[in-house]
Scaffold this motif. Structure first.
Motif, PDB file in Angstrom:
ATOM      1  N   UNK A 237       0.827  -1.206   0.000  1.00 25.90           N
ATOM      2  CA  UNK A 237       0.000   0.000   0.000  1.00 25.90           C
ATOM      3  C   UNK A 237       0.861   1.256   0.000  1.00 25.90           C
ATOM      4  N   UNK A 238       1.979   1.203   0.704  1.00 22.56           N
ATOM      5  CA  UNK A 238       2.868   2.362   0.765  1.00 22.56           C
ATOM      6  C   UNK A 238       3.698   2.517  -0.510  1.00 22.56           C
ATOM      7  N   UNK A 239       3.725   1.500  -1.356  1.00 19.35           N
ATOM      8  CA  UNK A 239       4.537   1.573  -2.565  1.00 19.35           C
ATOM      9  C   UNK A 239       6.019   1.550  -2.274  1.00 19.35           C
ATOM     10  N   UNK A 240       6.413   0.690  -1.339  1.00 19.53           N
ATOM     11  CA  UNK A 240       7.803   0.660  -0.891  1.00 19.53           C
ATOM     12  C   UNK A 240       8.718   0.000  -1.899  1.00 19.53           C
ATOM     13  N   UNK A 241       8.216  -1.043  -2.545  1.00 19.82           N
ATOM     14  CA  UNK A 241       9.122  -1.906  -3.308  1.00 19.82           C
ATOM     15  C   UNK A 241       9.450  -1.343  -4.677  1.00 19.82           C
ATOM     16  N   UNK A 242      10.663  -1.631  -5.086  1.00 18.56           N
ATOM     17  CA  UNK A 242      11.127  -1.232  -6.408  1.00 18.56           C
ATOM     18  C   UNK A 242      10.715  -2.288  -7.426  1.00 18.56           C
ATOM     19  N   UNK A 243      10.088  -1.875  -8.502  1.00 19.45           N
ATOM     20  CA  UNK A 243       9.723  -2.799  -9.582  1.00 19.45           C
ATOM     21  C   UNK A 243       9.927  -2.096 -10.922  1.00 19.45           C
ATOM     22  N   UNK A 244      10.421  -2.773 -11.927  1.00 19.53           N
ATOM     23  CA  UNK A 244      10.962  -4.126 -11.801  1.00 19.53           C
ATOM     24  C   UNK A 244      12.349  -4.090 -11.179  1.00 19.53           C
ATOM     25  N   UNK A 245      12.830  -5.258 -10.744  1.00 18.72           N
ATOM     26  CA  UNK A 245      14.168  -5.314 -10.171  1.00 18.72           C
ATOM     27  C   UNK A 245      15.192  -4.968 -11.230  1.00 18.72           C
ATOM     28  N   UNK A 246      16.111  -4.113 -10.889  1.00 14.18           N
ATOM     29  CA  UNK A 246      17.126  -3.674 -11.838  1.00 14.18           C
ATOM     30  C   UNK A 246      18.387  -4.500 -11.738  1.00 14.18           C
ATOM     31  N   UNK A 370      11.414   6.596   5.290  1.00 19.23           N
ATOM     32  CA  UNK A 370      11.229   8.044   5.160  1.00 19.23           C
ATOM     33  C   UNK A 370      10.770   8.340   3.734  1.00 19.23           C
ATOM     34  N   UNK A 371       9.626   8.982   3.617  1.00 15.54           N
ATOM     35  CA  UNK A 371       9.063   9.292   2.297  1.00 15.54           C
ATOM     36  C   UNK A 371       9.691  10.566   1.744  1.00 15.54           C
ATOM     37  N   UNK A 372      10.157  10.494   0.512  1.00  9.61           N
ATOM     38  CA  UNK A 372      10.819  11.632  -0.135  1.00  9.61           C
ATOM     39  C   UNK A 372       9.773  12.520  -0.797  1.00  9.61           C
ATOM     40  N   UNK A 373       9.954  13.817  -0.654  1.00 12.05           N
ATOM     41  CA  UNK A 373       9.061  14.796  -1.285  1.00 12.05           C
ATOM     42  C   UNK A 373       9.190  14.688  -2.809  1.00 12.05           C
ATOM     43  N   UNK A 374       8.107  14.352  -3.502  1.00  9.21           N
ATOM     44  CA  UNK A 374       8.198  14.234  -4.971  1.00  9.21           C
ATOM     45  C   UNK A 374       8.629  15.536  -5.641  1.00  9.21           C
ATOM     46  N   UNK A 375       8.353  16.656  -4.991  1.00  2.00           N
ATOM     47  CA  UNK A 375       8.695  17.945  -5.600  1.00  2.00           C
ATOM     48  C   UNK A 375      10.104  18.408  -5.244  1.00  2.00           C
ATOM     49  N   UNK A 376      10.707  17.808  -4.223  1.00  2.00           N
ATOM     50  CA  UNK A 376      12.024  18.246  -3.780  1.00  2.00           C
ATOM     51  C   UNK A 376      12.716  17.081  -3.078  1.00  2.00           C
ATOM     52  N   UNK A 377      13.620  16.377  -3.748  1.00  2.15           N
ATOM     53  CA  UNK A 377      14.254  15.192  -3.159  1.00  2.15           C
ATOM     54  C   UNK A 377      15.148  15.483  -1.960  1.00  2.15           C
ATOM     55  N   UNK A 378      15.351  16.774  -1.645  1.00  8.06           N
ATOM     56  CA  UNK A 378      16.124  17.099  -0.460  1.00  8.06           C
ATOM     57  C   UNK A 378      15.259  17.129   0.797  1.00  8.06           C
ATOM     58  N   UNK A 379      13.970  16.832   0.636  1.00  6.72           N
ATOM     59  CA  UNK A 379      13.059  16.867   1.788  1.00  6.72           C
ATOM     60  C   UNK A 379      12.401  15.508   1.991  1.00  6.72           C
ATOM     61  N   UNK A 427      17.297  -3.502  -5.337  1.00  6.71           N
ATOM     62  CA  UNK A 427      16.051  -3.889  -5.950  1.00  6.71           C
ATOM     63  C   UNK A 427      14.922  -4.111  -4.980  1.00  6.71           C
ATOM     64  N   UNK A 428      15.118  -3.834  -3.690  1.00  4.81           N
ATOM     65  CA  UNK A 428      14.054  -4.058  -2.711  1.00  4.81           C
ATOM     66  C   UNK A 428      13.210  -2.794  -2.551  1.00  4.81           C
ATOM     67  N   UNK A 429      13.851  -1.675  -2.304  1.00  5.48           N
ATOM     68  CA  UNK A 429      13.139  -0.432  -2.027  1.00  5.48           C
ATOM     69  C   UNK A 429      13.221   0.505  -3.238  1.00  5.48           C
ATOM     70  N   UNK A 430      12.145   1.178  -3.520  1.00  5.25           N
ATOM     71  CA  UNK A 430      12.147   2.226  -4.537  1.00  5.25           C
ATOM     72  C   UNK A 430      12.736   3.481  -3.895  1.00  5.25           C
ATOM     73  N   UNK A 431      14.023   3.697  -4.125  1.00  4.66           N
ATOM     74  CA  UNK A 431      14.727   4.782  -3.452  1.00  4.66           C
ATOM     75  C   UNK A 431      14.390   6.156  -4.025  1.00  4.66           C
TER      76      UNK A 431
END
Length: 833
Positions: A237-246, A370-379, A427-431
């Motif tokens: 639900x949180x969309x944590x995982x990275x897909x597809x695995x790189x 920690x969720x990254x701000x889509x508009x500013x990756x420094x936040x 490949x586990x977390x969508x960083x």
């Protein structure tokens, strides 16, 4: 004439060659002699205020007797530098993240981790918060190390020469007072880490349903999982995982968890989770249950084996003194195990009291998504909106390559581990959406664990010991203690975070960092940590099992070690009406594996038509689970259990994820449950008995290939040596035979005499790499009858006969006297100002 002239030239050349060889041999012999420390005579040692006696007794325990406590701590630093110079240098580089400067890119992951955790920075802040006398003690110790190097007549050990290193590196400071605090933090990292277990759960539920996760990694026996949250649903639900695995996932394994950065760097295995046997044993028996009428105490901390050993045994004696601020400093007379890098006895006894530790292993590390701000990756997202990452840049020198710039980020919870650990990129977390940050109690500025160690060396009773250990912070230890007055006691000493009632994850898996209910709510008061006076049974014992009594209202951890060792200890303590030193020593040597007996019926009943099965079964017939080194049955069982785990678990979680997890945990509790239930989901496409039989066949094939076709000649000790690995030369085959220490050993991960192995290792998969790092038994009826041993020798100098002279006795159950007043001294040295 030509032949004669040629013969003469050959003769002259041969003489010249012999002369060169003799000169080289003489130079090598001279170097070896010069590398040995001065053990006798007098040595001028600038920095002392008065002469200090440094004497080695017949057991090779170093006795330091000084006119002031600060001179004693100075001399301890000097002696550690004499005996363990390379160990100090390696450990200093490790915690500062400076290994790559010597070892190149292979050490970069370790250096990135240390820089990200900021061990050195945390140590500086904690050092500043110590009381003046404690800071002065650490200063005196570091001055002793510096004095040795500034006026060194002793040649540097070969590690420095072979690696082109110098003490103190580029800065030229071999050890600082803050480094001692840093080394205490490194011990906390080794013993107090569970972030790898949290990440393993996050990784597994990517494909494994949550109910299956709890079958593979079951809760403590008789308990429900600590959380009822559907972890798989939460993270999807949180969309944590990275897909597809790189491509990174393929390199590190899609299920990879934080790796051990370099195999010889340090036993950082704590970050990777507990495979079942990691920990220690201690027990204390009250006078009403002993032959002498006074208490007995035993301790054997289980740690990663290394050469030289982690410990150095010494006595420190000094009268009371005065610190620079005018405050009084109590005197001390204490003997036991010191850690090179720290000036005090960590485990041992005074004239009137003794103590022992085991690791409580509370959950003091939480991972936060920690969720990254889509508009500013420094936040990143917080309960109060978006906040800016704290950032700094670290420069890491790399041998043979340009410097590496490493960006370190931190959130309100702590350092961002996913910036340092490649497996978290794997490949586990969508960083691009989330990072993982670590909240770890040991990094807090008010950590005063070193103060507790200094004060404990002054204690004269159980009460005074527990008063001293009230300052203990990290890692939490289950302390047992006894004194000559007859008192015994147990107390869990250290910090445990309080998690609020709304924290439904309870620290077992990474939590959403922007949800305030997952923040810690303070600390469990010391008065509320588990304790016992031993009145109920006349003894107390801990072996990393659940130490909280029924109805205990506070959450400490969900990841206790399985209670096999504790059950064996309790059974043997109860079975003997009156204990003595011999019965405690025998219990420390006990190698019956209750865990093996739990699985053994499935091995005995396994269907097989293998050509060696009849002989193997005959060796297993009537086997009592004793993992003795001279038997074949333990080896047959261990190979079968390994093959069974591979056959049951790998197909269900995937080969890459299994390879990333296995070895750091053996999934023993999960496998027991699968076989007991006859669980078709895990055993598919076969039945569970058929899986047991197939594993038996694979094990017999493997053992025959390695040890021959006669099972009667197989021996557990041959496949299961205790392997104390040198850092770094244990990784170099041509040097490992000289620098490593290897002796046959009994036991497994679940025996009282632990011999834990990593079956995922390509070489020596059954070698014991995690075992009793020391054994000690204390007699409070006659403290001078106390005994000790550890697995290598006092010297850290590979050419010294004292480098490995305890190994044989350690493997066979031998011990040495641990006395304040030995009958003789083998060496006498006086350090003078």
């Amino acid at each position: 004439m030509g032949i004669s002239r040629t013969t003469r030239w050959i003769g002259r050349g041969a003489v010249a060659l012999v002369a060169v060889v003799l000169l080289a041999g003489a130079a090598a012999a001279l170097y070896v002699l010069r590398s040995f420390p001065a053990l006798d005579g007098r040595m001028q040692t600038p920095g002392l205020t008065q002469p200090v006696q440094v004497r080695r007794d017949g057991a090779d325990v170093t006795h330091i007797e000084a006119a002031t406590p600060f001179d004693a701590w100075f001399a301890m630093g000097y002696v550690h530098a004499q005996e363990r110079t390379w160990q100090l240098e390696f450990n200093r580089r490790l915690m500062h993240g400076e290994l790559s400067e010597l070892f190149g890119p292979a050490a970069l992951d370790t250096d990135r981790l240390m820089r990200t955790l900021d061990i050195a920075g945390a140590a500086r802040r904690q050092y500043a918060g110590l009381p003046p006398f404690a800071r002065e003690a650490l200063q005196a110790y570091s001055r002793g190390i510096a004095s040795f190097h500034q006026h060194r007549a002793q040649a540097l050990p070969p590690e420095f020469l072979l690696l082109g290193a110098r003490p103190g590196g580029a800065q030229g400071t071999p050890w600082s007072p803050e480094d001692s605090v840093g080394w205490a933090l490194m011990m906390a990292l080794d013993l107090g880490g569970n972030w790898g277990t949290e990440f393993a759960r996050l990784s597994l539920v990517r494909t494994l349903p949550t109910d299956r996760l709890w079958q593979l990694m079951p809760p403590y026996p008789g308990e429900a999982p600590a959380t009822s949250v559907d972890l798989q649903a939460l993270y999807r639900e949180l969309g944590v995982y990275r897909t597809p695995a790189g491509p990174v996932a393929a390199a590190h394994g899609q299920g990879a968890q934080p790796p051990l950065p370099v195999p010889w760097a340090h036993d950082l295995a704590a970050q990777a989770g507990d495979p079942g046997g990691r920990g220690s044993n201690n027990w204390v028996v009250a006078g009403r249950r002993t032959a002498s009428g006074k208490p007995l105490l035993a301790n054997d901390p289980h740690l990663g084996l290394g050469a030289p050993a982690l410990w150095y045994f010494a006595r420190l004696k000094a009268p009371a003194g005065v610190a620079g601020d005018g405050s009084a400093v109590a005197g001390m007379d204490v003997v036991g195990a010191t850690l090179p890098g720290l000036p005090f006895v960590v485990l041992g006894r005074t004239a009137r009291a003794a103590w022992g530790f085991t690791n409580t292993a509370p959950d003091v590390q939480d991972l936060y998504l920690e969720q990254i701000d889509p508009a500013d990756p420094k936040r990143y997202r917080t309960p109060d909106g978006w906040a800016t990452f704290a950032e700094r840049e670290e420069t890491i020198r790399v041998k043979g390559q340009p410097d590496v710039r490493h960006r370190v980020r931190a959130t309100r919870h702590g350092p961002v581990l996913s910036d340092a650990q490649p497996a978290l990129h794997g490949g586990v977390i969508d960083l691009d959406r989330h990072v993982l940050a670590l909240r770890w109690s040991a990094l807090d500025d008010d950590n005063q664990t070193v103060l507790a160690g200094l004060l404990a060396n002054q204690a004269r009773s159980v009460a005074e010991l527990f008063t001293a250990f009230a300052h203990y912070h990290s890692p939490m230890q289950s302390v047992v203690a006894a004194d000559v007055h007859g008192a015994i006691g147990f107390k869990a000493m250290g910090r445990v975070p309080v998690r609020g009632a709304g924290n439904d994850l309870r620290g077992v898996a990474p939590a959403p960092g922007w949800d305030a209910r997952y923040d810690w709510q303070g600390w469990l008061p010391l008065a509320d940590t588990p304790q016992d006076d031993g009145a109920a049974h006349g003894w107390l014992a801990t072996a990393n099992q659940r130490i909280t009594p029924p109805g205990y209202p506070h959450f400490i951890t969900a990841d206790w070690s399985l209670p096999y060792r504790q059950n064996r200890i309790a059974g043997r303590l109860e079975a003997t009406p009156r204990h003595d030193m011999a019965s405690l020593r025998a219990l420390q040597q006990d190698t019956v594996s209750l865990a093996a007996l739990q699985l053994l019926p499935h091995l005995v009943a396994a269907p097989t038509d293998h050509a060696l099965a009849a002989q193997a079964r005959a060796l297993l017939q009537g086997w009592d689970g004793d993992m003795r080194a001279d038997r074949a049955a333990p080896l047959i069982f261990a190979a079968w259990a390994d093959e069974l785990a591979r056959g049951l678990v790998a197909p269900r979680i995937g080969a890459e994820r299994f390879a990333a997890l296995y070895g750091r945990r053996d999934f023993r509790a999960g496998i027991e449950g699968m076989l007991q239930r006859g669980d078709g989901w895990w055993c598919q496409p076969l039945t569970c008995p058929q899986q047991a039989g197939a594993a038996f066949n694979r094990a017999l094939d493997r053992l025959a290939a390695l040890h021959g076709s006669d099972p009667a000649r197989w021996r557990w000790g041959a496949a299961h040596p205790a392997l104390s690995v040198h850092r770094p030369f244990g990784n170099v085959p041509a040097l490992a035979r000289w620098f490593d220490v290897r002796v046959p050993s009994p036991g497994d991960a679940y025996t009282v005499n632990v011999g834990q192995y990593n079956p995922a290792e390509k070489h020596d998969p059954f070698a014991s790499r995690h075992a009793p790092s020391l054994r000690a038994v204390y007699d409070l009826g006659d403290p001078e009858q106390s005994l000790f041993i550890y697995q290598t020798g006092q010297s850290g100098l590979v050419f010294s006969p004292r480098y490995r002279d305890m190994a044989g006795a350690w493997s066979q159950g031998g011990m040495r006297p641990l006395q304040l007043q030995p009958a003789r001294y083998a060496h006498r040295l006086v350090l003078t100002p």
